[in-house]
Design a protein around this motif. Structure first.
Motif, PDB file in Angstrom:
ATOM      1  N   SER A  54       0.843  -1.192   0.000  1.00  0.00           N
ATOM      2  CA  SER A  54       0.000   0.000   0.000  1.00  0.00           C
ATOM      3  C   SER A  54       0.881   1.244   0.000  1.00  0.00           C
ATOM      4  CB  SER A  54      -0.924   0.010   1.219  1.00  0.00           C
ATOM      5  OG  SER A  54      -1.765  -1.117   1.237  1.00  0.00           O
ATOM      6  N   PHE A  55       0.400   2.322  -0.639  1.00  0.00           N
ATOM      7  CA  PHE A  55       1.241   3.513  -0.748  1.00  0.00           C
ATOM      8  C   PHE A  55       0.422   4.726  -1.154  1.00  0.00           C
ATOM      9  CE2 PHE A  55       0.528   2.846  -5.119  1.00  0.00           C
ATOM     10  CZ  PHE A  55       1.058   3.893  -5.866  1.00  0.00           C
ATOM     11  N   GLU A  56       1.073   5.875  -1.060  1.00  0.00           N
ATOM     12  CA  GLU A  56       0.625   7.063  -1.774  1.00  0.00           C
ATOM     13  C   GLU A  56       1.864   7.817  -2.217  1.00  0.00           C
ATOM     14  OE1 GLU A  56      -0.044  10.300   1.846  1.00  0.00           O
ATOM     15  OE2 GLU A  56      -1.795   9.342   0.932  1.00  0.00           O
TER      16      GLU A  56
ATOM     17  N   PRO B  47      -2.447   4.023  -7.307  1.00  0.00           N
ATOM     18  CA  PRO B  47      -2.786   2.619  -7.054  1.00  0.00           C
ATOM     19  C   PRO B  47      -3.305   1.931  -8.310  1.00  0.00           C
ATOM     20  CG  PRO B  47      -3.683   4.039  -5.328  1.00  0.00           C
ATOM     21  CD  PRO B  47      -3.202   4.937  -6.431  1.00  0.00           C
ATOM     22  N   GLY B  48      -3.154   0.614  -8.339  1.00  0.00           N
ATOM     23  CA  GLY B  48      -3.647  -0.160  -9.468  1.00  0.00           C
ATOM     24  C   GLY B  48      -3.148  -1.581  -9.397  1.00  0.00           C
TER      25      GLY B  48
ATOM     26  N   ASN C 141      -1.906  -1.029  -3.641  1.00  0.00           N
ATOM     27  CA  ASN C 141      -3.133  -0.563  -2.998  1.00  0.00           C
ATOM     28  C   ASN C 141      -3.003   0.876  -2.528  1.00  0.00           C
ATOM     29  OD1 ASN C 141      -4.548  -3.353  -2.569  1.00  0.00           O
ATOM     30  ND2 ASN C 141      -2.477  -3.634  -1.801  1.00  0.00           N
ATOM     31  N   PRO C 142      -4.125   1.592  -2.429  1.00  0.00           N
ATOM     32  CA  PRO C 142      -4.088   2.849  -1.695  1.00  0.00           C
ATOM     33  C   PRO C 142      -3.896   2.577  -0.209  1.00  0.00           C
ATOM     34  CG  PRO C 142      -6.350   2.262  -2.239  1.00  0.00           C
ATOM     35  CD  PRO C 142      -5.467   1.259  -2.931  1.00  0.00           C
ATOM     36  N   LEU C 143      -3.434   3.575   0.520  1.00  0.00           N
ATOM     37  CA  LEU C 143      -3.344   3.440   1.963  1.00  0.00           C
ATOM     38  C   LEU C 143      -4.729   3.199   2.554  1.00  0.00           C
ATOM     39  CD1 LEU C 143      -0.863   6.320   2.889  1.00  0.00           C
ATOM     40  CD2 LEU C 143      -0.333   3.886   2.617  1.00  0.00           C
ATOM     41  N   GLU C 144      -4.791   2.404   3.599  1.00  0.00           N
ATOM     42  CA  GLU C 144      -6.068   2.159   4.253  1.00  0.00           C
ATOM     43  C   GLU C 144      -6.525   3.412   4.993  1.00  0.00           C
ATOM     44  OE1 GLU C 144      -6.714  -2.030   5.800  1.00  0.00           O
ATOM     45  OE2 GLU C 144      -4.523  -1.856   5.915  1.00  0.00           O
ATOM     46  N   VAL C 145      -7.791   3.746   4.818  1.00  0.00           N
ATOM     47  CA  VAL C 145      -8.331   4.955   5.437  1.00  0.00           C
ATOM     48  C   VAL C 145      -8.696   4.710   6.891  1.00  0.00           C
ATOM     49  CG1 VAL C 145     -10.170   6.678   5.327  1.00  0.00           C
ATOM     50  CG2 VAL C 145      -9.159   5.797   3.206  1.00  0.00           C
ATOM     51  N   THR C 146      -9.399   3.636   7.145  1.00  0.00           N
ATOM     52  CA  THR C 146      -9.790   3.311   8.524  1.00  0.00           C
ATOM     53  C   THR C 146      -9.523   1.836   8.787  1.00  0.00           C
ATOM     54  OG1 THR C 146     -12.080   2.862   7.816  1.00  0.00           O
ATOM     55  CG2 THR C 146     -11.586   5.076   8.628  1.00  0.00           C
ATOM     56  N   ILE C 147      -8.883   1.571   9.913  1.00  0.00           N
ATOM     57  CA  ILE C 147      -8.670   0.194  10.375  1.00  0.00           C
ATOM     58  C   ILE C 147      -9.538  -0.005  11.611  1.00  0.00           C
ATOM     59  CG2 ILE C 147      -6.996  -1.425  11.326  1.00  0.00           C
ATOM     60  CD1 ILE C 147      -4.860  -0.029   9.659  1.00  0.00           C
ATOM     61  N   PRO C 148     -10.411  -0.991  11.595  1.00  0.00           N
ATOM     62  CA  PRO C 148     -11.358  -1.134  12.716  1.00  0.00           C
ATOM     63  C   PRO C 148     -10.649  -1.528  14.016  1.00  0.00           C
ATOM     64  CG  PRO C 148     -11.533  -2.996  11.218  1.00  0.00           C
ATOM     65  CD  PRO C 148     -10.638  -2.008  10.546  1.00  0.00           C
ATOM     66  N   ASN C 149     -11.309  -1.235  15.093  1.00  0.00           N
ATOM     67  CA  ASN C 149     -10.817  -1.584  16.426  1.00  0.00           C
ATOM     68  C   ASN C 149     -11.079  -3.059  16.681  1.00  0.00           C
ATOM     69  OD1 ASN C 149     -10.283  -1.905  19.147  1.00  0.00           O
ATOM     70  ND2 ASN C 149     -11.425  -0.093  19.779  1.00  0.00           N
TER      71      ASN C 149
ATOM     72  N   LEU D  65     -22.023  -1.772  -7.401  1.00  0.00           N
ATOM     73  CA  LEU D  65     -20.877  -1.105  -7.992  1.00  0.00           C
ATOM     74  C   LEU D  65     -19.652  -2.000  -7.828  1.00  0.00           C
ATOM     75  CD1 LEU D  65     -19.278   1.310  -9.147  1.00  0.00           C
ATOM     76  CD2 LEU D  65     -19.219   2.260  -6.822  1.00  0.00           C
ATOM     77  N   ILE D  66     -18.995  -2.293  -8.948  1.00  0.00           N
ATOM     78  CA  ILE D  66     -17.774  -3.099  -8.950  1.00  0.00           C
ATOM     79  C   ILE D  66     -16.683  -2.224  -9.547  1.00  0.00           C
ATOM     80  CG2 ILE D  66     -16.676  -5.209  -9.801  1.00  0.00           C
ATOM     81  CD1 ILE D  66     -19.575  -6.311 -10.199  1.00  0.00           C
ATOM     82  N   GLU D  67     -15.688  -1.852  -8.754  1.00  0.00           N
ATOM     83  CA  GLU D  67     -14.680  -0.918  -9.251  1.00  0.00           C
ATOM     84  C   GLU D  67     -13.292  -1.277  -8.740  1.00  0.00           C
ATOM     85  OE1 GLU D  67     -15.202   3.100  -7.895  1.00  0.00           O
ATOM     86  OE2 GLU D  67     -15.867   2.485  -5.892  1.00  0.00           O
ATOM     87  N   ASN D  68     -12.305  -0.944  -9.576  1.00  0.00           N
ATOM     88  CA  ASN D  68     -10.891  -1.090  -9.209  1.00  0.00           C
ATOM     89  C   ASN D  68     -10.512  -2.520  -8.847  1.00  0.00           C
ATOM     90  OD1 ASN D  68     -10.537   1.831  -9.315  1.00  0.00           O
ATOM     91  ND2 ASN D  68     -11.624   1.889  -7.356  1.00  0.00           N
ATOM     92  N   CYS D  69     -11.209  -3.496  -9.399  1.00  0.00           N
ATOM     93  CA  CYS D  69     -10.949  -4.894  -9.057  1.00  0.00           C
ATOM     94  C   CYS D  69     -10.089  -5.568 -10.115  1.00  0.00           C
ATOM     95  CB  CYS D  69     -12.263  -5.658  -8.886  1.00  0.00           C
ATOM     96  SG  CYS D  69     -13.224  -5.154  -7.439  1.00  0.00           S
ATOM     97  N   PHE D  70      -9.435  -6.661  -9.716  1.00  0.00           N
ATOM     98  CA  PHE D  70      -8.595  -7.440 -10.621  1.00  0.00           C
ATOM     99  C   PHE D  70      -9.094  -8.878 -10.667  1.00  0.00           C
ATOM    100  CE2 PHE D  70      -5.147 -10.403 -11.432  1.00  0.00           C
ATOM    101  CZ  PHE D  70      -4.623  -9.907 -12.614  1.00  0.00           C
ATOM    102  N   PHE D  71      -9.149  -9.427 -11.885  1.00  0.00           N
ATOM    103  CA  PHE D  71      -9.639 -10.789 -12.097  1.00  0.00           C
ATOM    104  C   PHE D  71      -8.614 -11.575 -12.918  1.00  0.00           C
ATOM    105  CE2 PHE D  71     -13.121  -7.845 -11.848  1.00  0.00           C
ATOM    106  CZ  PHE D  71     -14.102  -8.469 -11.107  1.00  0.00           C
TER     107      PHE D  71
END
Length: 460
Positions: free
Chosen positions: A79-81, A124-125, A146-154, A278-284
């Motif tokens: 993951s990066f930006e 990202p891609g 990947n993009p950086l994760e915005v929120t990581i759950p507790n 909505l299906i977006e930014n996915c890889f198959f």
């Protein structure tokens, strides 16, 4: 004591918010059967950002079906930006050719020496790093940026199921209740399958791996099965070795984002989702239909597809029994299509419609198709073994294909054909369709049309 813990948490959150490059340790040494996934013997990857160099673990897995063209697939995940320089070393042969797909990314590759290349990415891609030309590649290498994760759950939240880095075995029907977030952390390796029914508000997210590895494709479930549910979100994870579908959703209002999927079996479809999805930014990289466009108000955008020898990148119908439409597909790269025998489901855009539904109002635009030497379109109405044929109903109409760029050679011409006058195909528009850069001006250049059952076909 609590004040010190809070101080540490604030410090860590601040540190993570400024981190621009995150790699993940592998947990393969802890897996029960690591012959299915292993450290790739073919490639090494390093990432360089702001003079900081990090090695990025490269996973490998071998082909599992006798007809698979590739012998293996290797991939790496981070993951990066910002901007990142990617340095790739190939360990099993000298470099004679190198490129990075998809074409849209316009990535320039520098060959450093006989075994090393470098290139830079700034967004990202999902990327295919290639040292071979042609439809079939012996040892593919994929990079999931990947993009950086915005929120990581507790992890202490009662509504969170948290899989930390390491190996986890959950069985083939791990039930997720409503209002739950399943988090698979980067470096986590989860063997098993998720299931929910009549549920709502479920999220499955993270940067980890969900694996089906040694499940039998004839006796096991889809990797993620969620039935008659609403508000399902799946984001960021990598799914491998699926025995059947990667993701099967019914219900409505679902969102799939940045999910990476790789499988081998003839029954390994990619995604079937419910209405208003909505299906977006996915890889198959799958060996049956990648995306099933079976539900109204589906949007697919900014995906990358590597189609193996079976199935279609876009499957429109086998057996639709109720009317559906208003489907939009836009800005998708089909980077490779490995079809090489004549079967009715082998085309980039495919329908073998054998039931009573009227399928209509599809808009498909800005599609780039590389390394495909079979056919673009096979859209027909016809009785088939998967469908319940109705003698008086069942047709396909009002499709627009715009800005389709096909780089390859059709060894089998595309086909539009109704079964009879009660099951027509009509109102199809092809606008700015190009084959190897040349705009198609006449349907006969690429398409067979059965004029007795097919009408109002326009080339613009």
């Amino acid at each position: 004591m609590s004040r010190n813990i809070n101080t540490i948490i604030v410090f860590l959150c601040g540190f993570l918010s400024h981190a621009q490059l995150i790699t993940y340790d592998s947990s393969l040494s802890k897996t029960a059967k690591n012959e299915f996934v292993f450290s790739s013997p073919y490639y090494k990857i390093s990432l360089i950002q702001n003079d900081l160099k990090k090695d990025c673990f490269v996973y490998g897995m071998n082909a599992m079906h006798v007809t698979n063209n590739s012998k293996s697939t290797s991939w790496s995940n981070f993951s990066f930006e910002g901007k990142v320089k990617v340095r790739v070393s190939i360990l099993y042969k000298k470099i004679k050719f190198a490129q990075v797909l998809p074409r849209k990314a316009t990535i320039n590759v520098t060959i450093i020496d006989n075994h090393t290349i470098e290139f830079e990415i700034s967004k990202p891609g999902q990327y295919s790093i290639e040292f071979e030309q042609g439809t079939f590649i012996e040892h593919p290498l994929l990079l999931f940026a990947n993009p950086l994760e915005v929120t990581i759950p507790n992890k202490l939240d009662k509504n969170v199921i948290y899989f930390e880095p390491g190996y986890h075995e959950i069985g083939d029907k791990f039930i997720i209740p409503s209002n739950t977030t399943v988090y698979i952390a980067g470096g986590a390796y989860v063997k098993g399958q998720f299931f929910a029914e009549n549920a709502e508000n479920i999220t499955i997210k993270g940067r980890g791996i969900l694996s089906g590895e040694d499940y039998n494709p004839r006796t096991h479930n889809h990797m993620i099965t969620i039935r008659d549910s609403k508000e399902i979100k799946i984001e960021g994870i990598t799914i491998i070795h699926a025995s059947r579908y990667m993701i099967s959703l019914s219900g409505s209002n679902h969102h799939l984002d940045n999910v990476k999927m790789m499988g081998w079996w003839f029954s390994t479809d990619g995604v079937s989702s419910g209405e208003n999805s909505l299906i977006e930014n996915c890889f198959f990289k799958v060996n049956d239909d990648a995306i099933k466009l079976y539900n109204s108000n589906t949007i697919v955008k900014k995906c990358v597809i590597w189609q193996l020898e079976n199935g279609a990148p876009f499957m429109i119908s086998w057996n639709g029994s109720r009317d559906f439409g208003n489907v939009k597909v836009q800005d998708v790269d089909v980077i490779r299509v490995e079809h090489h025998w004549d079967n009715e489901n082998l085309a980039v855009f495919c329908a073998v419609h054998g039931s009573k539904a009227h399928i209509s109002n599809f808009e498909i635009e800005d599609i780039r198709i590389d390394n495909s030497n079979w056919r673009m379109f096979h859209i027909v109405t016809r009785p088939n073994r998967w469908a319940n044929w109705n003698p008086s109903k069942g047709c396909i109409s009002d499709f627009t294909f715009k800005n389709i760029d096909y780089y390859g050679q059709q060894k089998i011409p595309s086909l539009l054909m109704g079964h009879d006058i009660n099951h027509p195909v009509f109102n199809f528009t092809f606008e700015n369709l190009k084959i190897n850069g040349q705009k198609v001006l006449n349907a006969k250049e690429f398409l067979i049309i059965d004029e007795s059952t097919t009408s109002s076909i326009v080339i613009q």
